[in-house]
Every structure is written in structure tokens, then in C-alpha cells.
Design an enzyme around this catalytic site. Structure first.
Site, PDB file in Angstrom:
ATOM      1  N   SER A  19       0.799  -1.227   0.000  1.00  0.00           N
ATOM      2  CA  SER A  19       0.000   0.000   0.000  1.00  0.00           C
ATOM      3  C   SER A  19       0.832   1.279   0.000  1.00  0.00           C
ATOM      4  O   SER A  19       0.522   2.233  -0.715  1.00  0.00           O
ATOM      5  CB  SER A  19      -0.949   0.020   1.206  1.00  0.00           C
ATOM      6  OG  SER A  19      -1.832  -1.068   1.127  1.00  0.00           O
ATOM      7  N   THR A  63      -5.869  -3.782   7.584  1.00  0.00           N
ATOM      8  CA  THR A  63      -5.620  -5.146   7.122  1.00  0.00           C
ATOM      9  C   THR A  63      -5.559  -6.105   8.301  1.00  0.00           C
ATOM     10  O   THR A  63      -5.849  -5.723   9.440  1.00  0.00           O
ATOM     11  CB  THR A  63      -4.348  -5.188   6.235  1.00  0.00           C
ATOM     12  OG1 THR A  63      -4.281  -6.465   5.601  1.00  0.00           O
ATOM     13  CG2 THR A  63      -3.073  -4.925   7.008  1.00  0.00           C
ATOM     14  N   LYS A  67      -9.628  -6.076  10.623  1.00  0.00           N
ATOM     15  CA  LYS A  67     -10.771  -5.657   9.792  1.00  0.00           C
ATOM     16  C   LYS A  67     -12.104  -5.752  10.538  1.00  0.00           C
ATOM     17  O   LYS A  67     -13.022  -4.986  10.260  1.00  0.00           O
ATOM     18  CB  LYS A  67     -10.828  -6.488   8.509  1.00  0.00           C
ATOM     19  CG  LYS A  67      -9.702  -6.180   7.548  1.00  0.00           C
ATOM     20  CD  LYS A  67      -9.833  -6.959   6.252  1.00  0.00           C
ATOM     21  CE  LYS A  67      -8.663  -6.688   5.339  1.00  0.00           C
ATOM     22  NZ  LYS A  67      -8.833  -7.302   4.018  1.00  0.00           N
ATOM     23  N   ASN A  88     -12.138  -2.221   5.759  1.00  0.00           N
ATOM     24  CA  ASN A  88     -10.731  -2.126   5.341  1.00  0.00           C
ATOM     25  C   ASN A  88     -10.328  -0.696   4.959  1.00  0.00           C
ATOM     26  O   ASN A  88      -9.188  -0.460   4.598  1.00  0.00           O
ATOM     27  CB  ASN A  88     -10.439  -3.092   4.180  1.00  0.00           C
ATOM     28  CG  ASN A  88     -10.983  -2.577   2.865  1.00  0.00           C
ATOM     29  OD1 ASN A  88     -12.075  -2.016   2.815  1.00  0.00           O
ATOM     30  ND2 ASN A  88     -10.230  -2.745   1.796  1.00  0.00           N
ATOM     31  N   GLY A 128     -12.295 -15.067   8.057  1.00  0.00           N
ATOM     32  CA  GLY A 128     -11.975 -13.740   8.598  1.00  0.00           C
ATOM     33  C   GLY A 128     -12.641 -12.623   7.816  1.00  0.00           C
ATOM     34  O   GLY A 128     -13.597 -12.850   7.064  1.00  0.00           O
ATOM     35  N   GLY A 129     -12.096 -11.414   7.973  1.00  0.00           N
ATOM     36  CA  GLY A 129     -12.684 -10.234   7.327  1.00  0.00           C
ATOM     37  C   GLY A 129     -12.701 -10.323   5.817  1.00  0.00           C
ATOM     38  O   GLY A 129     -13.685  -9.934   5.173  1.00  0.00           O
ATOM     39  N   ALA A 130     -11.625 -10.847   5.214  1.00  0.00           N
ATOM     40  CA  ALA A 130     -11.571 -10.950   3.751  1.00  0.00           C
ATOM     41  C   ALA A 130     -12.606 -11.954   3.250  1.00  0.00           C
ATOM     42  O   ALA A 130     -13.281 -11.722   2.248  1.00  0.00           O
ATOM     43  CB  ALA A 130     -10.170 -11.357   3.300  1.00  0.00           C
TER      44      ALA A 130
END
Length: 242
Positions: A19, A63, A67, A88, A128-130
Site C-alpha cells: 500500500s 488489514t 478488519k 478495510n 476472517g474479514g476478507a
């Protein structure tokens, strides 16, 4: 002199993150010398309160593993972030901390780019979050899925081979295999993959994970997380400039 405008990324053990370079190149291209992007490696989510105090911070990305944990610290959530249950991207606006989810946008773009009409159902590896953003997109496109995760009813130890045969989209959402642990892979019956399968690993570093190598050896179409990452970053940039 123009006021500094700050952005960043919060996570844990995120020295490998793309990023910072991505956004610094963007600031350079757009001739925004007063814009900066920092990495905030937090030992625990409570440390985010110090980040909130940074002067001229307009927003940050979130990340692994924060998240979901970030949500109680925010004032508002976008509709998508609320439905997904993971954030995110955070925007500071009018004294409020607002959470968004741009992972869904990034994954949707990747999925539609590569999916063919025969690929009608999915296995989502991880919870998870993803994975939540992935499931949100699958539901939006009416693609049935099963979730496979460590403590789930279906897990990596008891995943039936028939499930792999019959679900032609496989999405790997765990961090297993991320740099520097590039030889790691989730336990998976790769021998049941075929040329009919689309296998997406959300990891982007390394470009080809051990998981994708093993899937490619079975002639499956393999896709890494780079496009998703770029698309979610572009969406985050759009949000920060509302």
C-alpha cells in the site's frame, strides 16, 4: 505552504505491504507533494486510539487482523461494511470516523474478470474479514458457497473430495502462505482440482503462492490477489476524496 494530508495502513506484521509504495506513486503522479502514507504496525487494536490523534490524518486502510476488530472504534459504517461485518478503509469526515469495505469491490472485479458460466458454486477457505467480503459478493451474484475453516463444521481436515469436485470456484482467504512464509499452504485435496476449476488466492505477496502452484499443477485456472488489491485501493482513494 499547503497543509499536509496524511493516510496510512493499520495491521500487524505488515512490513511487506504494497500500500505505501502504491499510494506514494499515486501522490507523485498526481503531483501531490503534501500527501503522505505511513505504515502503522499495531500490537493490538487498542493502539488505534493513538492513530486517531495524528494531526491531518484523512483516512487509513485496515488489514489483518483488524478488519473486524476496528468496528467498535468507529462512529459510522457504510451499508456494505455493515452487511459484511468487516472494514478495510476508514475516512475521517466532519469529526466522524466512518468505516467502508472496498475489498468487496476488488474481489467482485476479479471474480467477474475470470469466472466462466460453468463455474456456478464456490468453496471459501477461511472465515476472517476478507472471507466475509468474498461471501458478500458471492451472495450478491447468487453463487452458492460453502465455507471451510479451522473450527468449522467443514474444515481442512474433513473437507470431502466431492465438495472440491462439485464447487468449481475456490477462494483462498486465509493469510497462510503470505511472505515470508512462502512455503506454507492450507491443507487441501489438490488432486481433486481440474482444468474446470477457477482458483483465486487473495494473497499478492508472493505473486504465486504454494497454494496456487499446487492448483496450477492440476491445470486449474489460477489468479492471485493483485488485481483485487489494486481495485480496492482505487476505491479507497475515491472514498478519501469524497
Amino acid at each position: 505552504m499547503e497543509e499536509k494530508v496524511k493516510f496510512g495502513l493499520i495491521g500487524r506484521n505488515i512490513f511487506y505491504s504494497f500500500s505505501k509504495k502504491y499510494f506514494e506513486e499515486k501522490f507523485s503522479e498526481l503531483k501531490l507533494p503534501n500527501f503522505s502514507y505511513s505504515i502503522f504496525d499495531l500490537k493490538e487494536i487498542l493502539d488505534v486510539q493513538e492513530i486517531f490523534e495524528i494531526e491531518n490524518l484523512r483516512g487509513f486502510n485496515v488489514t489483518i487482523p483488524y478488519k473486524e476488530q476496528i468496528i467498535p472504534f468507529l462512529d459510522e459504517l457504510s451499508d456494505e461494511a455493515e452487511k459484511i461485518g468487516a472494514v478495510n478503509t476508514v475516512l475521517f469526515k466532519n469529526g466522524k470516523k466512518i468505516g467502508y469495505n472496498t475489498d468487496a469491490f476488488g474481489f467482485e472485479n476479479t471474480l467477474l474478470l475470470h469466472k466462466n458460466p460453468k463455474q456456478k458454486s464456490a468453496l471459501v477457505l477461511g472465515n476472517g474479514g476478507a472471507a466475509k467480503a468474498v461471501k458478500y459478493v458471492l451472495e450478491k451474484h447468487q453463487i452458492p458457497y460453502q465455507t471451510v475453516f479451522r473450527n468449522g463444521k467443514i474444515n481442512f481436515k474433513n473437507l470431502p473430495k466431492e465438495a472440491v469436485n462439485s464447487h468449481l470456484i475456490i477462494v483462498q482467504c486465509t493469510p497462510v502462505g503470505t511472505f515470508p512464509n512462502v512455503s506454507d499452504s492450507v491443507d487441501f485435496p489438490f488432486e481433486n482440482l481440474s482444468a474446470e476449476h477457477l482458483v483465486i488466492d487473495l494473497i499478492y505477496n508472493p505473486a504465486e503462492t504454494e497454494f496456487l502452484k499446487k492448483a496450477a499443477a492440476q491445470k486449474a485456472t489460477t489468479v492471485n490477489g493483485e488485481n483485487m488489491l489494486k481495485m480496492q485501493a482505487e476505491k479507497a482513494w475515491e472514498i478519501w476524496n469524497i
